[in-house]
Scaffold this active site. Structure first.
Site, short mmCIF file in Angstrom:
data_model
loop_
_atom_site.label_atom_id
_atom_site.label_comp_id
_atom_site.label_asym_id
_atom_site.label_seq_id
_atom_site.Cartn_x
_atom_site.Cartn_y
_atom_site.Cartn_z
N HIS A 184 -30.83 -1.53 -6.75
CA HIS A 184 -31.91 -0.65 -5.88
C HIS A 184 -31.22 0.67 -6.05
CE1 HIS A 184 -34.34 -4.01 -5.43
NE2 HIS A 184 -32.99 -4.64 -5.46
N LYS B 250 1.08 15.34 -5.76
CA LYS B 250 1.84 15.22 -4.17
C LYS B 250 2.42 16.27 -4.14
CE LYS B 250 2.89 10.28 -4.57
NZ LYS B 250 4.05 9.34 -4.73
N GLU C 297 -5.53 5.03 -13.54
CA GLU C 297 -4.14 5.95 -13.92
C GLU C 297 -2.78 5.20 -14.74
OE1 GLU C 297 -2.79 6.51 -8.63
OE2 GLU C 297 -0.78 5.44 -9.87
O1 PA5 Z 1 0.39 2.77 -9.01
C1 PA5 Z 1 0.50 3.08 -8.67
O2 PA5 Z 1 2.44 3.23 -9.35
C2 PA5 Z 1 0.92 4.14 -7.98
O3 PA5 Z 1 -0.79 4.01 -7.74
C3 PA5 Z 1 1.24 3.48 -6.58
O4 PA5 Z 1 0.84 2.60 -5.99
C4 PA5 Z 1 1.58 4.77 -5.23
O5 PA5 Z 1 1.62 6.53 -5.22
C5 PA5 Z 1 2.00 4.79 -3.65
O6 PA5 Z 1 3.33 4.32 -4.54
P1 PA5 Z 1 3.92 3.38 -3.36
O7 PA5 Z 1 3.90 2.29 -2.94
O8 PA5 Z 1 5.63 4.09 -4.04
O9 PA5 Z 1 4.46 4.27 -1.74
#
Ligand code: PA5
Length: 528
Positions: A351, A455, A322
C-alpha cells in the site's frame, strides 16, 4: 516461460536445508545456463578466497586484520588455541552475567533487580541488536531494551524521559568496538549525566562492550563499571551480532543465544560448500551479480512478510551497503561498487511503494521473505475458510507473480518460524553472501573508508565551530560572515560558518544573527 516451465525451473533451482527448514528460491531470477557457466570459475575463486578468510588470512588488507566472525559460532575454526579459548570464555561470561542479572544476584544498588536496558551504540554496534530484539525478544522480556543509536538530543531525551523513575534499575550497555565513536560517547555522557542529576551512581549500572585498550575500555576500568566484555579486533561492526555486541543484549532479554549460534553454524556449514546448487549464499551472490550485472545496477528491495522481521531490511542495508559500497577494488582500480538495499515489510508496503515496483522504473530486484507458520495457536477465520495468515501468504505469492509477469525478478526466502536458530542462520547466510559477492567483484568488504571520511569531515566542522566561538568571544563589534570566516582563519568556509552560527543561535548558545536570514551575505553575527 509458461507456467509448467516455471514450475520446473522452480524445482530445478530450489534449495532446501532440512535441519533449518529453510528454502531458497532463485527461480524468478532470469539467469540462464550460459550465465551460470560464466560465473563458475569466478565463484570457485571466491570459494577459495572465503576458505582462506576463514582460515585466518588477512582478508581486510587496508586495516591489516583477520576477518573471523565465523569463529564466533564455531571456535574450533579460530586459528589459535588462545583465540578458541577466549571465544568460549566470553560466551560463558555472557551467559553467567545474564543469568545473574535475571536471578537478581547482580542488581543495582538499592534495588533487587534490573528492569530495563539502555543500549548505546551505532551502526554495527546497534543494528544487529535492534533487529534481533524486534525479531526474538519475548513480549514480556526479563529486561526491556531501549536503544540510543544517534547523537540526537531529542531522541536521547525521549528514552530518558520514558525511563525516568526506572533509571535506577536500568542497566546501560555502551557498545563500541573502537571505543571512540562520537555519537556513542555523547550518548554515554548524556546518560551518565542523567544518572548523576538524579543522584544515582552510574558505574554500578554501566557495562562496556569494546575493544581491549580502547578509550571506552579505559573509562570503564577507571570508573569501576559493573562489567566489560570484549569486542575483537578480528570482528567487524556489521558482522558482530554473534559477538558480545549482539549476544549480551540478546541473552539479557531472555533470547536463546546458544540456538542463535547453532543456527549460524549450521548455515556456515552449508554455505562453505563449493557447489553452487548446494550453497545458498552462493546462490544469493550470483543472483545479485546477475541482477546488477556485477556492478550493482539494480537495487535490492527486501520485503519480509512478517512484522517481527521488519528491521531485517535495515540490518541488511548496512551489511550490504557498508560492505560492498566501495570506490576502489582490491587492485586499486576505481570501480564504484555496491548494491543499494531498502525495504520494510509486506504486505504493508503493497500500500506504499510496491506500486512503483510493479509498474514503475525497473531498477531493482526483490527479496521476498515468507514465514510458513502464521502464529502459535489457531487463527480465527476472517472469511469462510480463510485466515489473516492466508491473506499474508496470498499477498506474498501475488506480489511475486505480478512482479515476474512485468519483467521484475525476485528471490524468495522461506522459513518455518522466526526463532533464534533461524535468525542466527539468516544472519550467517547474508554475511557469507556479502563476503562471496565481495570476492566476485574483487573488493574489500570488510573496511569502511567512506564512514571514516564522514567522521573526519564532522570533526573538521566542530573544530571550525570552536574557532568561530573563540573569535566571537574576543570581538565586541558585529561581524559579517566573511569577516568572521577571515578571523577564524577559514576564508573559504563562509557557508559552513553560516550553518554553524545559525545552529548556535537556534539553541541560544550566545550567538545572534542580525539581518535577513534568507540573505546570508547581509547578516551580522554578534554575541548575545
Ligand atoms: O560496521 C561497522 O564497522 C560500522 O558500522 C561500525 O559498527 C560503526 O561505525 C560503530 O563503530 P564502533 O563500534 O567502533 O563504535
Amino acid at each position: 516461460m509458461d507456467s509448467a516451465a516455471l514450475w520446473q525451473r522452480y524445482q530445478d533451482w530450489l534449495y532446501y536445508h532440512e535441519g533449518l527448514q529453510f528454502y531458497l528460491d532463485v527461480s524468478r531470477m532470469r539467469f540462464d545456463q550460459a550465465f551460470v557457466e560464466k560465473m563458475e570459475p569466478l565463484l570457485e575463486k571466491a570459494f577459495k578466497d572465503m576458505d582462506a578468510l576463514e582460515g585466518g588470512a588477512i582478508a581486510n588488507p587496508d586495516e591489516n586484520r583477520m576477518v573471523g566472525h565465523y569463529w564466533l559460532r564455531n571456535p574450533q575454526l579460530a586459528p589459535t588455541p588462545e583465540l578458541q579459548t577466549e571465544i568460549a570464555k566470553t560466551l560463558k561470561d555472557i551467559e553467567t552475567f545474564a543469568q545473574k542479572v535475571h536471578a537478581g544476584e547482580i542488581h543495582p544498588p538499592g534495588t533487587s533487580k534490573f528492569t530495563d536496558i539502555i543500549s548505546i551504540g551505532i551502526g554495527g554496534s546497534a543494528l544487529g541488536p535492534q533487529f534481533v530484539a524486534q525479531a526474538l525478544a519475548p513480549i514480556f522480556p526479563p529486561l526491556q531494551i531501549h536503544f540510543i543509536d544517534n547523537t540526537d538530543p531529542t531522541g536521547i531525551d525521549t528514552i530518558l524521559t520514558k525511563l525516568d523513575d526506572r533509571l535506577s534499575s536500568t542497566l546501560v550497555l555502551v557498545i563500541s568496538k573502537s571505543g571512540g565513536t562520537p555519537e556513542t560517547r555523547n550518548g554515554m555522557i548524556e546518560v551518565k549525566t542523567a544518572y548523576e542529576s538524579k543522584g544515582i551512581d552510574f558505574a554500578p549500572h554501566a557495562v562496556a562492550i569494546t575493544g581491549k585498550g580502547s578509550n571506552l575500555d579505559k573509562i570503564a576500568q577507571s570508573q569501576g563499571w559493573l562489567a566489560t566484555f570484549p569486542m575483537y579486533d578480528w570482528v567487524g561492526g556489521r558482522t558482530s551480532e554473534m559477538s558480545a555486541v549482539g549476544l549480551l543484549p540478546a541473552a539479557l532479554q531472555g533470547i536463546d543465544i546458544r540456538q542463535m549460534l547453532a543456527g549460524a553454524k549450521e548455515m556456515d556449514d552449508a554455505t562453505s560448500k563449493h557447489l553452487l546448487r548446494e550453497n545458498p549464499a552462493a546462490l544469493l551472490a550470483i543472483s545479485w551479480y546477475f541482477a546488477g550485472n556485477g556492478k550493482g545496477e539494480k537495487d535490492m528491495v527486501v520485503l519480509p512478510y512478517k512484522d517481527s522481521l521488519l528491521l531485517f531490511s535495515r540490518y541488511l542495508q548496512q551489511l550490504v551497503m557498508e560492505s560492498l559500497g566501495k570506490e576502489k577494488d582490491l587492485d586499486g582500480n576505481t570501480v564504484y561498487q555496491g548494491i543499494a538495499v531498502y525495504g520494510n515489510k509486506g504486505s504493508t508496503d503493497q500500500h506504499a511503494y510496491v506500486q512503483q515496483l510493479r509498474e514503475g522504473v525497473p531498477n531493482f530486484f526483490a527479496t521476498l521473505i515468507e514465514v510458513l507458520e502464521d502464529r502459535s495457536g489457531d487463527s480465527p477465520e476472517v472469511e469462510a475458510g480463510v485466515t489473516s495468515g492466508d491473506y499474508l501468504s496470498g499477498l506474498l505469492q501475488g506480489t511475486r507473480k505480478a512482479l515476474y509477469e512485468n519483467q521484475r525478478d525476485s528471490i524468495s526466502v522461506t522459513i518455518t518460524q522466526v526463532n533464534p536458530r533461524i535468525v542466527g542462520a539468516l544472519i550467517a547466510l547474508y554475511e557469507r553472501a556479502v563476503g562471496l559477492y565481495g570476492f566476485l567483484v574483487n573488493i574489500n568488504a570488510y573496511h569502511q573508508p567512506g564512514v571514516e571520511a564522514g567522521k573526519k569531515a564532522a570533526a573538521a566542522v566542530l573544530d571550525l565551530q570552536g574557532r568561530v566561538m573563540q573569535v566571537l568571544k574576543e570581538t565586541s563589534v558585529p561581524l559579517s560572515l566573511s569577516d568572521l570566516a577571515d578571523k577564524a582563519g577559514a576564508p573559504e568556509e563562509a557557508e559552513a560558518i553560516y550553518k554553524i552560527v545559525r545552529h548556535l543561535q537556534a539553541n541560544q548558545r550566545g550567538v545572534v544573527l542580525q539581518g535577513d536570514l534568507g540573505k546570508p551575505s547581509s547578516l551580522k553575527v554578534v554575541k548575545g
